[in-house]
Enzyme design. Sequence first.
Site, short mmCIF file in Angstrom:
data_model
loop_
_atom_site.label_atom_id
_atom_site.label_comp_id
_atom_site.label_asym_id
_atom_site.label_seq_id
_atom_site.Cartn_x
_atom_site.Cartn_y
_atom_site.Cartn_z
N VAL A 29 0.85 -1.19 0.00
CA VAL A 29 0.00 0.00 0.00
C VAL A 29 0.88 1.24 0.00
CG1 VAL A 29 -1.72 1.32 1.29
CG2 VAL A 29 -1.87 -1.17 1.23
N LYS A 30 0.47 2.18 -0.82
CA LYS A 30 1.19 3.46 -0.84
C LYS A 30 0.27 4.53 -0.28
CE LYS A 30 2.43 6.86 -4.25
NZ LYS A 30 2.52 7.12 -5.67
#
Length: 268
Positions: free
Chosen positions: A169-170
Amino acid sequence: MDWGKQNRLARVMGTGKTVMLAVDHGYFQGPTTGLENPGKTIAPLLPYADSVMLTRGVLRTSVDAASEKPVVLRVSGGASILKELSDEGVTTSIEEALRLNASAVAVSIFVGGDHEKESLMNLAKLVDEGERYGMPVLAVTAVGREMNRDARYLALACRIAAEMGAQVVKTYHCEDFRRVVDSCPVPVVIAGGKKTPERDALELAAKAMADGASGVDMGRNIFQSADPVGMIRAVRSVVHEGASAAEAFSALEGRTKGQGPAPSSSPG
Ligand code: R5P
């Protein structure tokens, strides 16, 4: 996890710490400052990035096909800065991602946005296809103008992305970022955000690493710097060598003034 997917994920996340070079901005904002000629910008930075995040258009036109750098392929889009940004679809098929030898695909989700559900369904579809073909999925927690970038919101968005099956996840760094990382069962990397002074961007990276981030997916603070190569090397030293922001900045300054040693971090 199947070998192929494990191998792709290892290419992107490597040792668990990563410097991903984000140059996908044109997919919704056109010729972003610093990326007017993407090939010219990307080539000197690539040796210092662990992977590069971009669209198929820029990959095909602007990156040497002999490159061995892992590719994180941006596969969501369909909206521009002139319209509602959350109105995205999947723009690139899984077959195309495989054809391009991508190591992961990236899709934005807009939790709380006008098109929240569609963006989450885009992620779900990609995760299903990724499971079928062995392709890891990176979810980008995009933040609209009206959304707070606080820990409560970002933890919500990151956790939903992980629950939907994203492997990475960014998101954005924020106060109490540890809470975001601790409640997300997959690695979290941070975006750099708008261009800020180099020292501030290095502080951001250092704080994120101290708070448990697995690295950065950074764009503007690298390619809009007066010394993009010096900056990515400085970021690298923070992420991979545990350099403090002050140490990394002083090495960058020394390089700029032609006085001291360059940041010691070597190409990935
Ligand atoms: C959105 O434009 C993209 O996903 C970028 O890759 C992301 O915002 C990271 O780039 P930056 O460090 O410039 O925020």
